[in-house]
Design a protein around this motif. Structure first.
Motif, PDB file in Angstrom:
ATOM      1  N   PHE A   1       0.980  -1.930   0.365  1.00 29.79           N
ATOM      2  CA  PHE A   1       0.116   0.307   0.080  1.00 29.79           C
ATOM      3  C   PHE A   1       0.993   1.427   0.019  1.00 29.79           C
ATOM      4  CE2 PHE A   1      -3.079  -2.986   2.680  1.00 29.79           C
ATOM      5  CZ  PHE A   1      -3.545  -3.174   1.613  1.00 29.79           C
ATOM      6  N   ILE A   2       2.069   1.078  -0.267  1.00 28.40           N
ATOM      7  CA  ILE A   2       2.987   2.097  -0.134  1.00 28.40           C
ATOM      8  C   ILE A   2       2.708   3.744  -1.355  1.00 28.40           C
ATOM      9  CG2 ILE A   2       5.626   3.333  -0.326  1.00 28.40           C
ATOM     10  CD1 ILE A   2       5.830   0.493   1.135  1.00 28.40           C
ATOM     11  N   ILE A   3       2.766   2.401  -2.363  1.00 27.02           N
ATOM     12  CA  ILE A   3       2.589   3.353  -3.644  1.00 27.02           C
ATOM     13  C   ILE A   3       1.595   4.261  -4.085  1.00 27.02           C
ATOM     14  CG2 ILE A   3       2.910   3.054  -5.976  1.00 27.02           C
ATOM     15  CD1 ILE A   3       5.277   1.526  -6.181  1.00 27.02           C
ATOM     16  N   PRO A   4      -0.559   2.924  -3.385  1.00 30.23           N
ATOM     17  CA  PRO A   4      -0.590   3.675  -3.898  1.00 30.23           C
ATOM     18  C   PRO A   4      -1.484   4.852  -2.347  1.00 30.23           C
ATOM     19  CG  PRO A   4      -1.365   1.224  -3.728  1.00 30.23           C
ATOM     20  CD  PRO A   4       0.336   1.506  -3.787  1.00 30.23           C
ATOM     21  N   THR A   5      -1.087   4.994  -1.652  1.00 32.20           N
ATOM     22  CA  THR A   5      -1.333   6.227  -0.246  1.00 32.20           C
ATOM     23  C   THR A   5      -0.217   6.993  -1.467  1.00 32.20           C
ATOM     24  OG1 THR A   5      -0.836   4.709   1.522  1.00 32.20           O
ATOM     25  CG2 THR A   5      -0.537   6.688   2.318  1.00 32.20           C
ATOM     26  N   ALA A   6       0.724   7.026  -1.874  1.00 33.60           N
ATOM     27  CA  ALA A   6       1.902   7.931  -2.091  1.00 33.60           C
ATOM     28  C   ALA A   6       0.280   8.731  -3.616  1.00 33.60           C
ATOM     29  CB  ALA A   6       3.049   7.450  -3.012  1.00 33.60           C
ATOM     30  N   VAL A   7       0.588   7.427  -4.653  1.00 31.45           N
ATOM     31  CA  VAL A   7      -0.902   8.678  -5.126  1.00 31.45           C
ATOM     32  C   VAL A   7      -2.179   8.862  -4.678  1.00 31.45           C
ATOM     33  CG1 VAL A   7      -2.700   7.324  -7.174  1.00 31.45           C
ATOM     34  CG2 VAL A   7      -0.102   5.954  -6.866  1.00 31.45           C
ATOM     35  N   GLY A   8      -2.707   8.602  -4.111  1.00 29.66           N
ATOM     36  CA  GLY A   8      -3.462   9.255  -3.129  1.00 29.66           C
ATOM     37  C   GLY A   8      -3.801  10.847  -2.624  1.00 29.66           C
ATOM     38  N   LEU A   9      -2.336  11.142  -1.909  1.00 25.77           N
ATOM     39  CA  LEU A   9      -2.214  11.846  -1.529  1.00 25.77           C
ATOM     40  C   LEU A   9      -1.753  13.501  -3.036  1.00 25.77           C
ATOM     41  CD1 LEU A   9       0.354  10.857   1.379  1.00 25.77           C
ATOM     42  CD2 LEU A   9      -1.677  11.818   1.317  1.00 25.77           C
ATOM     43  N   ALA A  10      -0.872  11.955  -3.799  1.00 30.15           N
ATOM     44  CA  ALA A  10      -0.708  13.296  -5.200  1.00 30.15           C
ATOM     45  C   ALA A  10      -2.058  13.596  -6.095  1.00 30.15           C
ATOM     46  CB  ALA A  10       0.520  12.638  -5.981  1.00 30.15           C
ATOM     47  N   GLN A  11      -2.698  12.788  -5.305  1.00 28.76           N
ATOM     48  CA  GLN A  11      -4.417  13.436  -6.401  1.00 28.76           C
ATOM     49  C   GLN A  11      -4.925  14.486  -5.147  1.00 28.76           C
ATOM     50  OE1 GLN A  11      -7.083  10.225  -6.774  1.00 28.76           O
ATOM     51  NE2 GLN A  11      -5.929   9.649  -8.194  1.00 28.76           N
ATOM     52  N   THR A  12      -4.301  14.392  -3.761  1.00 25.61           N
ATOM     53  CA  THR A  12      -4.979  15.454  -3.150  1.00 25.61           C
ATOM     54  C   THR A  12      -4.258  16.926  -2.892  1.00 25.61           C
ATOM     55  OG1 THR A  12      -5.916  13.151  -1.830  1.00 25.61           O
ATOM     56  CG2 THR A  12      -5.447  15.796  -0.486  1.00 25.61           C
TER      57      THR A  12
END
Length: 986
Positions: free
Chosen positions: A616-627
């Protein structure tokens, strides 16, 4: 496989039919950090299609048309609500047409002004200037010029024509804002039937973007103003009141036209007389359409009683009651056709007819009403259905009013229930088969058609399940049992949309039942066995939980930002701890990025804990980049807080390769910096700051996985911002080791291939490493120089040897592409020649931080050679030669065959940047002469070997003969001395 090969990012160029999903894979202490190919940073990327607005010229004038146009021009945005008995989607497209008319008038005025000024424009030094551009209201500018006698700028900028794009599927706030920032020309974005949760309840941000980027935004919604939860009513909101929308005169003209269409022209006088006597006024054109349709069945006996009955029929207060009266008045066959349209409401027209054929195959002979349908059979149903234009050529058949599918199903449920339920196996079959786009081109031929089919399937299953969950539960479980994420998502979206109807309690009870009732596991296992598709070692409950994981992601969008329902958060925290690969895949691919995007502040502690799970490291980063796209300040503070934690946390490593929890948090922060879009207007983290931070981390972090994460992130940032030749880029590229250099070269090769694939033109197509490239071999002077080639040229003439050598390696890889192109074209020409000869023979016509050093240091022998060959060249040429020749001399892979294409490339290509390439060409000529010497030596190597061998042999013989003579003299002198000493004779 080498560990570094797990790390390299592969962003394969997809065909237009497919989604551009990035695929990331990174080896971390024996376990892959892997993100599913279904990951898309934009979520379900919205499809904005070009819209032809000419068909929307004709529209009944309303009492609020002028106001709507003025609001759009003033605020760059218009939201139309209310008026549930009106077709608001068509209304906003008519407003777009009116806007375009005024825009074209401004363009004409600007062109006329330019012609009138001509070459006589004065030099207005010291005078105020007025520049006519697309940001100004041209009429106001011209009036100001006349009134104030203001001079005109030397250049009159003529506005470009408007571009119209519409999205007829669900659109996220991230997608829309990104599209508005990426669009270079003034664009009118049209979004019919939008709901608050589609835009994350953040409409004000869109209005700001529309102004900042010079676009227009048209939105219609069936959701009430209260449901949007505005603090105060925005000025760009327009509430339509149906009862006062049209004037009496407008509706009277429309009624005359409808009577003529329906063949009721003879009864027009008596009908109008009845209307005047009863003082009844229609409020919408749709009422008139239904009124005339009702009268058509009494064409030859229209009496006062019939007219009054029709007026009672159409003046019902609720659209649902009006829909019921309309449905009951249809014939038996028309009812079945209407229900068929209702069940497939939203498909493309050709796609819908094909789906109705599939549905008809499931029906009994007595219900065989959908066979051989054509557009003419739909005309009696256009009172509640419409053909909606999608793009330039395609169109969809849709219901006109909000929640029409559910209302019509409720009306027909008691009389046509079995007919409605017959569609369930059809939907399952089509959704499952939609994975195979070649199976049926009409149904699944393009990605957009497949996505449309799945979306309509979700909506239909949603409405049927609202009426009877018991009847649809087996169908939903059958979709959940499929291993394909797109199929599972259909069931997940259908259930998540229960929240539209305020059915949270029922939804949560269903999820709890699915998790705890073993009967559902048995049903899933049965469907798995029937379909023969399953993932090894996955239990049936894993499929149920993976579908629930998707459901949580979709359902989270219905909550206000940072107000995620506690029950959804609780289930999310439970599922994150599951070991099942399919559950982790669904969470990583969709759920986590979506939930983080909407509720990042509320889930702050949960996100910190979720980084402990490598998946879940990269998905968390993707979500934060979207935010960050819309909440940059909050994301920056969160990243700084996590970064501070990693710097303050001391790690005692027993195993140097250990990937600790602290390292995982740091990897998440680094990936987030790599995914952030620094070019957006609201960005508060400068690109230089991000580079500097990553450089510092690179100099102090030595854990192997973190080093790879840093390398990946720096490469991604350079790739996205490669045109910005910053000092940080230069320092990074010159501070690498040999393995990293190979990765960088391959990354730039991928960028070169992508840019080559984007070039437009006509000619033969060849394939290289999965890319479709246009061949320019027959017209090399016409091929545009790619941006990456321009950058490589600047590096080749930079003062840094490391950059020169990277440029040389890049050019070497680029020539492989051109060599493959030559081989392909040669083979193609040979094939054409054979075909031509065969056709001629047969008388037929022819058809056409920690510092590394990857620099190649010269050996002592190379230095000696360089000392002799550098004479006679100027200083810039000498610098290039000193950097390049060690690579040629010491890298055995650079054979003559590999070097000649590079030399030819340097000699022949014209200047791609604003600099002189003569030094490069001279160096290429010099290298060509050196290759000639090498080739001459290689060609006559046997003679040289014989001569050298003879020389060596002579030297050896000389040494042998000379040595023998010396030894003979030694022994002679020794013997002579001894004889003289011990001789008995004096």
């Amino acid at each position: 496989m080498h560990p570094e090969e797990h790390f390299i990012i592969f962003e394969q160029q997809q065909k237009k039919d497919r989604q551009p999903y990035p695929k990331l894979s990174l080896l971390a202490h024996g376990e892959d950090l892997y993100v599913s190919p279904a990951l898309n940073i934009g979520g379900n990327r919205a499809n904005f299609v070009p819209l032809n607005i000419q068909p929307y010229q004709a529209h009944l004038p309303t009492n609020f048309t002028d106001r709507a146009l003025q609001l759009l021009k003033r605020y760059r945005m218009l939201m139309v609500g209310g008026g549930n008995r009106l077709d608001k989607g068509r209304f906003i497209k008519h407003i777009a047409y009116l806007l375009n008319e005024e825009w074209e008038k401004d363009i004409t005025a600007a062109e006329q002004l330019q012609v009138e000024l001509g070459d006589d424009m004065p030099n207005n030094d010291g005078l105020p200037l007025v520049e006519v551009d697309s940001n100004a209201e041209l009429g106001e500018v011209l009036e100001l010029m006349v009134a104030e006698n203001v001079e005109v700028a030397e250049e009159v900028i003529i506005p470009k024509p408007l571009i119209f794009r519409a999205c007829f599927s669900r659109v996220s706030l991230y997608d829309l804002s990104k599209m508005m920032q990426e669009a270079t020309d003034t664009t009118v974005f049209i979004l019919p039937q939008i709901q608050p949760y589609d835009l994350g309840f953040s409409v004000a941000a869109l209005q700001t973007l529309a102004k900042d980027y010079n676009h227009f935004l048209l939105i219609s919604t069936d959701i009430s103003l209260k449901a949007w939860r505005f603090i105060e009513v925005p000025p760009y909101w327009l509430t339509i009141k149906t009862d006062i929308a049209y004037t009496r005169q407008t509706l009277a003209v429309f009624l005359k036209n409808e009577l003529a269409k329906k063949g009721l022209k003879k009864a027009e006088r008596s009908i109008f007389q009845c209307l005047e006597d009863d003082e009844i006024v229609f409020s919408t054109p749709e009422q008139i359409t239904i009124f005339t349709q009702y009268l058509r069945q009494y064409r030859h006996e229209i009496s006062r009683e019939v007219v009054e009955q029709a007026l009672v029929y159409i003046n019902l207060a609720q659209p649902k009651l009006l829909l019921e009266q309309w449905f009951e008045a249809l014939s038996k066959r028309e009812k079945l056709v209407a229900l068929g349209l209702n069940l497939f409401d939203g498909l493309y027209d050709e796609q819908l007819f094909r789906a109705l054929e599939e549905f008809n195959a499931q029906l009994t002979p007595s219900e065989d009403a959908l066979k051989n349908l054509d557009y003419i059979h739909l005309e009696p149903l256009y009172a509640f259905f419409k053909l909606e234009k999608i793009g330039i050529e395609e169109q969809r058949i849709k219901g006109k009013f909000p929640h029409q599918r559910l209302h019509l199903l409720q009306i027909a449920w008691n009389t046509h229930r079995r007919y409605v339920l017959s569609v369930l196996p059809v939907w399952v079959k089509m959704v499952v088969n939609s994975r195979f786009y070649r199976l049926d081109p009409e149904l699944y031929g393009t990605y957009e058609r497949r996505r449309c089919l799945r979306s309509v399937a979700s909506n239909a299953l949603r409405d049927i399940s609202v009426l009877s969950l018991q009847a649809t539960q087996n169908t939903l479980l059958q979709l959940a049992a499929n291993q394909d994420i797109a199929v599972q998502a259909v069931a997940a979206r259908a259930l998540a949309q229960w929240r539209m109807y305020g059915m949270d309690k029922e939804l949560f009870a269903l999820i709890d039942d699915w998790l705890n009732n073993p009967q559902h596991e048995e049903a899933v296992q049965l469907h798995r066995n029937e379909s023969r598709t399953s993932v090894a070692d996955e239990k049936p409950i894993a499929y149920i939980k993976s579908t629930i994981a998707l459901l949580i992601g979709y359902a989270a969008a219905y909550d206000e930002p940072n107000h995620l329902h506690p029950q959804l958060q609780e289930w999310l925290e439970i599922l994150v701890k599951e070991d099942s690969s399919i559950i982790k895949n669904r969470l990583a691919a969709l759920t986590l990025p979506m939930v983080i995007h909407h509720h990042h502040l509320q889930l702050k502690e949960f996100l910190f804990e979720s980084t402990k799970y490598q998946h879940f490291i990269i998905p968390t980063a993707v979500g934060l980049a979207q935010t960050y796209h819309l909440n940059p300040l909050e994301v920056r503070d969160l990243l700084e807080e996590w970064l501070y934690y990693t710097q303050e946390t001391v790690v005692y490593r027993i195993d140097v390769n250990e990937f600790t929890n602290r390292d995982k948090v740091l990897a998440t922060v680094i990936f987030t910096y790599g995914l952030i879009n620094y070019e957006q207007s609201e960005s508060i983290i400068p690109l230089e700051t991000a580079y500097q931070l990553l450089e510092e981390l690179r100099s102090i972090e030595f854990q192997p996985t973190i080093k790879k994460v840093l390398l990946h992130t720096m490469l991604r940032m350079i790739e996205r911002n490669f045109a910005i030749d910053t000092p940080h880029t230069i320092r990074f590229i010159t501070n690498i080791d040999e393995k990293e250099r190979a990765i960088i070269v391959q990354t730039f090769l991928a960028k070169y291939l992508q840019q080559r694939a984007d070039l437009e033109g006509e000619g033969d197509i060849f394939h290289f490493k999965g890319y479709e490239l246009l061949s320019w071999l027959n017209k090399p002077d016409l091929r545009p120089i790619t941006e990456i080639e321009k950058l490589v040229d600047t590096w080749l003439q930079s003062p840094y040897d490391g950059l020169k050598q990277i440029a040389f390696y890049c050019d070497s890889e680029f020539t492989k592409v051109e060599e493959a192109e030559r081989k392909y074209i040669q083979a193609l020409e040979n094939q054409r020649e054979k075909k031509r000869l065969w056709l001629e023979k047969n008388n037929q016509r022819t058809v056409e931080g920690r510092y590394y050093d990857a620099k190649v240091w010269p050996t002592w022998w190379t230095r000696i050679v360089l000392f002799f060959i550098q004479w006679g060249v100027n200083k810039p040429q000498r610098k290039i030669l000193r950097a390049v020749y060690p690579v040629i001399a010491q890298d055995k892979s650079f054979t003559d065959e590999r070097l000649r294409p590079i030399i030819s490339r340097w000699q022949s290509r014209q200047s791609s940047i604003d600099m002189d390439r003569r030094d490069v060409q001279e160096v290429a000529n010099y290298l060509e002469r050196i290759l000639g010497y090498r080739h001459f030596l290689h060609k006559h190597r046997k003679i040289f070997w014989i001569i050298a061998s003879l020389i060596v042999l002579l030297l050896i013989l000389q040494m042998i003969i000379g040595g023998a003579w010396t030894i003979t003299q030694f022994f002679h002198n020794l013997l002579y001395g001894l004889l003289n000493k011990y001789s008995p004779y004096p």
